[in-house]
Design a protein around this motif. Structure first.
Motif, PDB file in Angstrom:
ATOM      1  N   LEU A 133       3.487   1.386  -1.079  1.00  0.00           N
ATOM      2  CA  LEU A 133       3.962   2.562  -1.781  1.00  0.00           C
ATOM      3  C   LEU A 133       3.548   3.642  -1.000  1.00  0.00           C
ATOM      4  CD1 LEU A 133       3.742   1.138  -5.215  1.00  0.00           C
ATOM      5  CD2 LEU A 133       5.730   0.861  -3.876  1.00  0.00           C
ATOM      6  N   GLN A 134       2.351   3.907  -0.917  1.00  0.00           N
ATOM      7  CA  GLN A 134       1.801   5.215  -0.584  1.00  0.00           C
ATOM      8  C   GLN A 134       2.541   5.456   0.893  1.00  0.00           C
ATOM      9  OE1 GLN A 134      -2.523   6.067  -0.849  1.00  0.00           O
ATOM     10  NE2 GLN A 134      -2.506   4.088  -2.065  1.00  0.00           N
ATOM     11  N   ASN A 135       2.689   4.555   1.726  1.00  0.00           N
ATOM     12  CA  ASN A 135       2.880   4.898   2.970  1.00  0.00           C
ATOM     13  C   ASN A 135       4.538   5.017   3.196  1.00  0.00           C
ATOM     14  OD1 ASN A 135       0.576   4.559   4.186  1.00  0.00           O
ATOM     15  ND2 ASN A 135       0.680   2.412   4.820  1.00  0.00           N
ATOM     16  N   GLY A 136       5.182   4.714   1.978  1.00  0.00           N
ATOM     17  CA  GLY A 136       6.626   4.951   1.963  1.00  0.00           C
ATOM     18  C   GLY A 136       7.715   3.929   2.384  1.00  0.00           C
ATOM     19  N   VAL A 137       6.889   2.529   2.455  1.00  0.00           N
ATOM     20  CA  VAL A 137       7.738   1.406   2.420  1.00  0.00           C
ATOM     21  C   VAL A 137       8.810   1.033   1.353  1.00  0.00           C
ATOM     22  CG1 VAL A 137       7.629  -1.075   3.335  1.00  0.00           C
ATOM     23  CG2 VAL A 137       5.739   0.368   3.811  1.00  0.00           C
ATOM     24  N   GLN A 138       9.927   1.144   1.852  1.00  0.00           N
ATOM     25  CA  GLN A 138      11.043   1.104   1.001  1.00  0.00           C
ATOM     26  C   GLN A 138      11.266  -0.217   0.078  1.00  0.00           C
ATOM     27  OE1 GLN A 138      14.705   2.416   2.296  1.00  0.00           O
ATOM     28  NE2 GLN A 138      13.912   3.599   3.843  1.00  0.00           N
ATOM     29  N   ARG A 139      11.447  -0.133  -1.233  1.00  0.00           N
ATOM     30  CA  ARG A 139      11.692  -1.276  -2.074  1.00  0.00           C
ATOM     31  C   ARG A 139      10.880  -2.316  -2.146  1.00  0.00           C
ATOM     32  NH1 ARG A 139      18.051  -2.274  -0.868  1.00  0.00           N
ATOM     33  NH2 ARG A 139      17.556  -3.717  -2.813  1.00  0.00           N
ATOM     34  N   LEU A 140       9.585  -2.052  -1.979  1.00  0.00           N
ATOM     35  CA  LEU A 140       8.575  -3.168  -2.125  1.00  0.00           C
ATOM     36  C   LEU A 140       8.544  -3.702  -3.697  1.00  0.00           C
ATOM     37  CD1 LEU A 140       5.360  -1.845  -0.428  1.00  0.00           C
ATOM     38  CD2 LEU A 140       6.838  -3.623   0.403  1.00  0.00           C
ATOM     39  N   ARG A 141       8.271  -4.961  -3.733  1.00  0.00           N
ATOM     40  CA  ARG A 141       8.092  -5.576  -5.016  1.00  0.00           C
ATOM     41  C   ARG A 141       7.170  -6.887  -4.817  1.00  0.00           C
ATOM     42  NH1 ARG A 141      11.452 -10.155  -6.131  1.00  0.00           N
ATOM     43  NH2 ARG A 141      12.474 -11.100  -4.386  1.00  0.00           N
ATOM     44  N   GLY A 157       1.705 -21.097  -3.393  1.00  0.00           N
ATOM     45  CA  GLY A 157       0.997 -19.760  -3.420  1.00  0.00           C
ATOM     46  C   GLY A 157       0.928 -19.111  -5.040  1.00  0.00           C
ATOM     47  N   LEU A 158       0.237 -18.048  -5.059  1.00  0.00           N
ATOM     48  CA  LEU A 158      -0.132 -17.414  -6.351  1.00  0.00           C
ATOM     49  C   LEU A 158       0.608 -16.223  -6.523  1.00  0.00           C
ATOM     50  CD1 LEU A 158      -3.904 -18.213  -7.065  1.00  0.00           C
ATOM     51  CD2 LEU A 158      -1.847 -19.604  -7.691  1.00  0.00           C
ATOM     52  N   MET A 159       0.805 -15.598  -5.506  1.00  0.00           N
ATOM     53  CA  MET A 159       1.470 -14.126  -5.628  1.00  0.00           C
ATOM     54  C   MET A 159       1.928 -13.564  -4.143  1.00  0.00           C
ATOM     55  SD  MET A 159      -0.176 -10.693  -6.954  1.00  0.00           S
ATOM     56  CE  MET A 159      -0.522 -11.317  -8.818  1.00  0.00           C
ATOM     57  N   ALA A 160       2.815 -12.725  -4.175  1.00  0.00           N
ATOM     58  CA  ALA A 160       3.343 -12.428  -2.916  1.00  0.00           C
ATOM     59  C   ALA A 160       3.948 -10.923  -2.851  1.00  0.00           C
ATOM     60  CB  ALA A 160       4.603 -13.084  -2.313  1.00  0.00           C
ATOM     61  N   ILE A 161       4.007 -10.272  -1.661  1.00  0.00           N
ATOM     62  CA  ILE A 161       4.667  -9.163  -1.595  1.00  0.00           C
ATOM     63  C   ILE A 161       6.047  -9.354  -0.886  1.00  0.00           C
ATOM     64  CG2 ILE A 161       4.721  -6.555  -0.763  1.00  0.00           C
ATOM     65  CD1 ILE A 161       1.627  -6.732  -1.025  1.00  0.00           C
TER      66      ILE A 161
END
Length: 447
Positions: A133-141, A157-161
């Motif tokens: 988010l800080q680096n400006g990568v778009q539409r992360l979730r 798995g347990l969690m992802a980006i």
């Protein structure tokens, strides 16, 4: 306990097609403006993707300049450019405000999947999300455990980006396209020109039609010489050597790390839809073993990261005694070895035993077995190392010292994501060059 996983299906994969990318046959002389192959305003050392992108940007921005690229091999983009996974990186890994973060995000928007397979990796995964988010990568979730299988049916798995853009490309073909654009704009490429000397010429009698001196002599291993006013070095594995040749600071030193890939057998391709990445170890600049679909439909698994005992050692048992002695004596490698001995031994162990790499892959996709994979290609990463044995994480660009001084700009540490960042790097190089010696050159141009 379930492994903690994060993954995202990249369906469909967005491929990047470059104009003219199917033309590997190049080479000397351009289209609109011909220049002497013995003298140039600017010489760029290195015919990889960063050098070719820089040459292209410079000549398109300053079409009146004579620009030459010299490459030691008989063809272009044969090393780091031609031996990578082909991913266009998003910029999520890199420290905010670093050159890697700035130039990578500027260079491309991507889709990525990051897998966490241990509970303690969740904070690191969340930190990656915040960094993105800080680096400006778009539409992360963030992707929660119950939604992972919606993206990758066989992944656990347990969690992802996840983020909604990705690119997969043949970077060697992109480099060829850069070279073609450069030549069509009037640039010259000299292959089979291994640089062995960069020095102030003994006499400055060589002059262009513009009446400008070319005070720097670039000499090759066959005794040939070309003259120029300014040098940009993008020499990859040899960037420290080239810097030293020019009388500049040899540090940081380059240490070669080989990355070996496995290939998933075609009949098992259904196991992987998109890119699946582990949460990286923050102690190292390597991304870890990951799943990478390729343009031709194959899926690469890897790479590892092991010291190679030869500068261009793409095979496990390649060895050159002089190369390894140089690494040990000239860099902080001994300190690095003591600091991370267990990590290095574990990487070597996995490189030798296929079953150990498969065990690691099974953390993400349990269905994969040793009979599902084959040994694949390898690449060599030009990793900078300081005298204290610390791996240099960021790109390193610096000017010259000594007699050549401000007539040279070195690209010193440009491993991954340099291919993704190549056009952004080229713009920075063009700006730096214009602010230094190009100002008087541009004033004297005759169009």
């Amino acid at each position: 306990m379930h492994p903690i996983i994060s993954l995202q299906t990249l369906t469909p994969l967005h491929t990047l097609t470059m104009p003219g990318s199917g033309v590997p046959g190049l080479l000397c002389g351009g289209g609109r403006r011909s220049s002497s192959t013995s003298s140039f305003d600017i010489v760029i050392i290195g015919g990889g993707i960063v050098g070719l992108a820089s040459a292209r940007t410079l000549i398109l921005k300053h079409p009146g300049l004579s620009i030459g690229v010299v490459e030691k091999e008989k063809d272009l983009a044969l090393h780091q450019t031609g031996h990578n996974s082909g991913i266009i990186h998003s910029g999520i890994y890199y420290k905010p405000e670093s050159l890697k973060a700035t130039l990578c995000v500027e260079g491309a928007a991507l889709i990525y999947e990051y897998l966490a397979v241990e509970q303690e990796e969740i904070p690191r995964l969340q930190a990656l999300y915040e960094r993105g988010l800080q680096n400006g990568v778009q539409r992360l979730r963030l992707i929660q455990q119950e939604d992972i299988k919606k993206k990758e049916s066989y992944c656990r798995g347990l969690m992802a980006i996840g983020c909604p853009y990705t690119g997969i490309v043949n970077y060697q073909q992109v480099a060829f396209s850069f070279a073609q654009d450069f030549q069509e704009a009037g640039g010259s490429i000299l292959k089979d020109f291994e640089v062995k000397g960069i020095e102030i010429a003994k006499e400055n009698s060589s002059r262009s039609k513009d009446g400008m001196n070319y005070p720097i002599a670039v000499k090759n291993s066959k005794g040939k010489e070309i003259r120029c006013r300014y040098v940009v070095t993008c020499a990859g594995l040899y960037s420290d050597c080239i810097s030293e040749l020019s009388g500049c600071n040899p540090d940081p030193q380059i240490v070669p790390f080989r990355g070996d890939y496995l290939v998933l057998k075609p009949e098992k391709g259904y196991l992987v839809k998109g890119n699946i990445y582990p949460v990286p170890d923050s102690r190292f600049p390597f991304l870890g073993v990951h799943f990478t679909p390729r343009l031709k439909g194959t899926i690469w698994l890897g790479p590892n990261a092991v010291l190679t005992f030869k500068w261009e050692g793409y095979r496990p048992f390649d060895f050159d005694a002089r190369d390894i002695v140089e690494v040990i004596l000239k860099s902080g490698f001994i300190n690095l070895m003591f600091q991370h001995f267990s990590y290095g031994v574990n990487e070597m162990y996995k490189a030798c035993l296929l079953s150990e790499t498969v065990k690691h892959l099974q953390k993400f996709i349990p269905e994969i077995t040793i009979s599902d994979v084959l040994r694949g290609p390898a690449g060599v990463r030009a990793q900078a190392l300081d005298r204290d044995g610390n791996l240099v994480e960021d790109f390193v660009f610096d000017g010259g010292t000594g007699e050549i001084g401000d007539r040279v700009l070195h690209v010193r540490n440009a491993p991954s994501p340099a291919a993704t960042s190549s056009l952004a790097i080229s713009r920075m190089i063009a700006e730096e060059a214009q602010q230094s010696v190009l100002a008087p050159v541009l004033k004297l141009q005759v169009y």
